[in-house]
Design an enzyme around this catalytic site. Structure first.
Site, PDB file in Angstrom:
ATOM      1  N   ASP A 170     -11.682  -5.088   6.784  1.00 40.10           N
ATOM      2  CA  ASP A 170     -10.907  -6.343   6.854  1.00 40.10           C
ATOM      3  C   ASP A 170     -10.716  -6.769   8.305  1.00 40.10           C
ATOM      4  O   ASP A 170     -10.776  -7.956   8.627  1.00 40.10           O
ATOM      5  CB  ASP A 170      -9.549  -6.161   6.181  1.00 40.10           C
ATOM      6  CG  ASP A 170      -9.679  -5.775   4.718  1.00 40.10           C
ATOM      7  OD1 ASP A 170     -10.664  -6.205   4.076  1.00 40.10           O
ATOM      8  OD2 ASP A 170      -8.820  -5.031   4.216  1.00 40.10           O
ATOM      9  N   ASP A 173       0.846  -1.205   0.000  1.00 38.25           N
ATOM     10  CA  ASP A 173       0.000   0.000   0.000  1.00 38.25           C
ATOM     11  C   ASP A 173       0.878   1.250   0.000  1.00 38.25           C
ATOM     12  O   ASP A 173       1.666   1.471   0.932  1.00 38.25           O
ATOM     13  CB  ASP A 173      -0.903   0.029   1.241  1.00 38.25           C
ATOM     14  CG  ASP A 173      -2.040  -0.976   1.167  1.00 38.25           C
ATOM     15  OD1 ASP A 173      -2.199  -1.647   0.127  1.00 38.25           O
ATOM     16  OD2 ASP A 173      -2.778  -1.082   2.171  1.00 38.25           O
ATOM     17  N   ASP A 205      -7.904   6.817   9.955  1.00 40.25           N
ATOM     18  CA  ASP A 205      -7.745   6.172   8.645  1.00 40.25           C
ATOM     19  C   ASP A 205      -8.658   4.931   8.616  1.00 40.25           C
ATOM     20  O   ASP A 205      -8.453   4.006   9.405  1.00 40.25           O
ATOM     21  CB  ASP A 205      -6.272   5.779   8.473  1.00 40.25           C
ATOM     22  CG  ASP A 205      -5.980   5.092   7.140  1.00 40.25           C
ATOM     23  OD1 ASP A 205      -6.920   4.907   6.344  1.00 40.25           O
ATOM     24  OD2 ASP A 205      -4.803   4.750   6.910  1.00 40.25           O
ATOM     25  N   GLY A 225      -6.770  -9.575   1.355  1.00 42.14           N
ATOM     26  CA  GLY A 225      -6.441 -10.917   1.834  1.00 42.14           C
ATOM     27  C   GLY A 225      -5.472 -10.866   2.996  1.00 42.14           C
ATOM     28  O   GLY A 225      -5.736 -11.424   4.080  1.00 42.14           O
TER      29      GLY A 225
HETATM   30  O1  RIB Z   1      -9.314  -3.121   2.353  1.00 40.31           O
HETATM   31  C1  RIB Z   1      -8.172  -2.324   2.337  1.00 40.31           C
HETATM   32  C2  RIB Z   1      -7.202  -2.824   1.308  1.00 40.31           C
HETATM   33  O2  RIB Z   1      -7.776  -2.671   0.035  1.00 40.31           O
HETATM   34  C3  RIB Z   1      -5.893  -2.076   1.244  1.00 40.31           C
HETATM   35  O3  RIB Z   1      -4.936  -2.593   2.118  1.00 40.31           O
HETATM   36  C4  RIB Z   1      -5.518  -2.159  -0.225  1.00 40.31           C
HETATM   37  O4  RIB Z   1      -4.379  -2.924  -0.470  1.00 40.31           O
HETATM   38  C5  RIB Z   1      -6.746  -2.709  -0.934  1.00 40.31           C
HETATM   39  O5  RIB Z   1      -6.594  -4.014  -1.286  1.00 40.31           O
END
Ligand code: RIB
Length: 290
Positions: free
Chosen positions: A243, A12, A237, A40
């Site tokens: 996730d 990222d 952020d 992932g």
């Molecule tokens: O969900 C966040 C993620 O989405 C980030 O880390 C980025 O890499 C994208 O895949």
């Protein structure tokens, strides 16, 4: 019970901006950072930090070995991650002063899964093990079909939502974790309750977990409907918050906890993640969440 997460790994590249750049505009960023990411990777790190026995399968390029190290340190089993000839997947992320993000993806090694690799990975797992998937790698419908044939329980985060998701037979999915935009895209409904109802009507064995950002999260199955408010924090952020939620929710669900308890724990974890910078690095450990 073991959890296999077949998913993306990204580097990222994060630009801090006052507000997102507009078409035709050139603007100076307020800062730049490089973080481990990918839906992932983030979900595997969240599962592991929550205490799950998680195995990550996926591909990186030679530039991504450091991502694997972070996963290992977090407790993820990394022996099913392979090196590809392509570069590691990348994300260019703008994070605004309000903590919102805008993301551009470069697939790279994430789109180099092949049938031999899929078979090799799945052969390590058995009926009742859990498979977690997002939509940042190729061959997602094929992975779902093969895992289903092996009797695995499938959790899908259909993100980013695109035509590949329409090729998946969602009747094979036990847990569908999605946001409102993805829900509207899938069902054509706008209201959260309608989205959840439509999904369970079409797929009666599905447990739907619909995240509503700052408005909380809705759970719906054939038997149960419940809701959890978001915990109020100062947002730094939001990248990776979904996730974090997914990893924590699935760890709790796999451990047999009630949906109410799983939603609460996962919401707490996500609220901690949004209060600091970065995706995977912002994910709390179980002890902090407790
Ligand atoms: O969900 C966040 C993620 O989405 C980030 O880390 C980025 O890499 C994208 O895949």
């Amino acid at each position: 019970m073991r959890i296999l997460n077949f998913g993306s790994l990204n580097i990222d590249n994060v630009y801090h901006v006052d507000d997102f750049v507009q078409p035709g505009e050139t603007k100076k960023s307020l800062g730049f950072e490089v973080f481990p990411g990918g839906k992932g990777l983030n979900q595997s790190v969240a599962l592991a930090r929550a205490g799950a026995d998680v195995y990550h399968a996926g591909k990186i390029g030679a530039d991504g070995l450091w991502l694997v190290e972070l996963m290992r340190q977090s407790g993820v089993q990394v022996n099913l991650i392979r090196e590809s000839d392509c570069n590691t997947g990348k994300a260019i992320i703008q994070v605004s002063n309000a903590g919102q993000n805008a993301i551009i993806l470069y697939d790279g090694a994430n789109q180099t899964m092949d049938p031999v690799f899929i078979d090799e990975v799945l052969s390590n797992f058995q009926a009742s093990d859990i498979l977690v998937l997002q939509n940042e790698i190729n061959l997602v419908p094929e992975i779902i079909d093969q895992a289903w044939e092996r009797g695995m329980q499938i959790a899908l985060n259909p993100s980013p939502a695109n035509e590949v998701i329409r090729q998946c037979y969602l009747g094979k999915v036990r847990w569908l974790l999605l946001n409102e935009i993805e829900g509207e895209w899938l069902t054509g409904k706008k209201m959260p309750e309608e989205i959840a109802d439509a999904l369970v009507e079409s797929y009666p064995n599905m447990e739907v977990v619909l995240t509503l950002g700052g408005q909380g999260v809705l759970y719906r199955s054939r038997e149960k409907k419940c809701y959890q408010e978001a915990f109020k924090v100062d947002v730094v952020d939001t990248t990776g918050a979904g996730d974090t939620f997914t990893g924590y929710f699935l760890k709790c669900a796999a451990a047999g906890e009630s949906p109410e308890k799983a939603l609460r724990t996962a919401s707490k974890a996500a609220s901690i993640a949004v209060s600091r910078s970065g995706a995977a690095v912002s994910i709390p450990y179980w002890k902090e969440v407790q």
